[in-house]
Design an enzyme around this catalytic site. Sequence first.
Site, short mmCIF file in Angstrom:
data_model
loop_
_atom_site.label_atom_id
_atom_site.label_comp_id
_atom_site.label_asym_id
_atom_site.label_seq_id
_atom_site.Cartn_x
_atom_site.Cartn_y
_atom_site.Cartn_z
N TYR A 231 -4.12 -40.67 -14.38
CA TYR A 231 -4.31 -41.25 -13.05
C TYR A 231 -5.72 -41.82 -12.90
O TYR A 231 -5.91 -42.92 -12.36
CB TYR A 231 -4.06 -40.15 -12.01
CG TYR A 231 -4.00 -40.61 -10.58
CD1 TYR A 231 -2.88 -41.29 -10.08
CD2 TYR A 231 -5.04 -40.33 -9.70
CE1 TYR A 231 -2.81 -41.68 -8.76
CE2 TYR A 231 -4.98 -40.72 -8.37
CZ TYR A 231 -3.87 -41.40 -7.90
OH TYR A 231 -3.80 -41.79 -6.59
N LYS B 215 -6.55 -45.73 -12.18
CA LYS B 215 -7.19 -46.12 -10.93
C LYS B 215 -8.54 -46.79 -11.15
O LYS B 215 -8.93 -47.69 -10.39
CB LYS B 215 -7.34 -44.90 -10.02
CG LYS B 215 -6.02 -44.42 -9.43
CD LYS B 215 -5.32 -45.53 -8.65
CE LYS B 215 -4.13 -45.04 -7.86
NZ LYS B 215 -3.43 -46.14 -7.16
N SER C 97 -8.66 -44.97 -6.31
CA SER C 97 -8.77 -43.57 -5.91
C SER C 97 -10.14 -43.04 -6.29
O SER C 97 -10.72 -43.46 -7.30
CB SER C 97 -7.68 -42.73 -6.59
OG SER C 97 -7.89 -41.35 -6.37
#
Length: 306
Positions: free
Chosen positions: A167, A171, A154
Amino acid sequence: MSVIKMLDGQVIVVTGAGRGIGRAIAMKLAAAGAKVVVNDLGVSADGEGSDTGPAAEVVKEISDLGGVAIANFDSVAEWDSAHEIIQAAIDNFGRVDGLVNNAGIVRDSIFHKMQEEAFDIVLKVHLKGSFNMSRACAPHFREQSGGCMVHMTSTSGLIGNLGQANYMAAKLGIVGLSKSIALDMSRYNVRSNCISPFAWSRLFGAVPTNTPEQQARVEKIKQMTPEKIAPLATALFSDAAKDITGQIFAVRNNEIFLMSQSRPIRAAHTAEGWTPETVSERVFSAFQPSMYLLDRTADIFSWDPV
């Protein structure tokens, strides 16, 4: 006379394939001739609950269109169950040729309020899950001297976003994992690449829409459907990508990007060696023009999707 499709004969596992990007990729892979293991626990966006319906529905859609697929409901986050997912491919189709590590959840929170459990669970699903699945495939890929992995990263990790420490860490960790796989398994003709997808999905549920600017941003994101990600993901399993490994791609609507990787951009040296004082006096000021700002994804991708 039947038409030979791009991925005829391949068996590919797609995790988190019951909805969104995973579903779109599974559908496209099947349309290209692959036999697909549609893995999905059917959890909510934050990882709660379970539902066999989404994976089963994707399998039905693929079957109705003449493709071949099975559903699997095991968790990527646990070592044993991840191996069961790969074993399902072998039990049903006799082999495994590819893997899409797409399963994920979100537990967004500003950093100074983030709880340990929220950090741990996001890393467990995204990063540990990607490791578990990749590691389960590795012996089979080595034995057959070939295989391909596609991992979802991401721009949250590659560039940055607010309120996503868990997150972002997961990622960006996936990028390192993918590169390690590419390096370690190149001798066995195993490829490993990352895709950073821009697409509207239920994981965007936490994006704020309190201001006109935020609402406009969400409307732009909604234009970028999961189906836009699937062509690149599918092509990476084809013979045309046989020499492509260790790369990071991004897809934003009709745009495809090859993303940069960390390399030195400035250097300083001294014959006498450094002291804290000389570093302070000489290095920081010399490097300052090349230092990165606290950019977020929206700052870098500032134009409307094409």
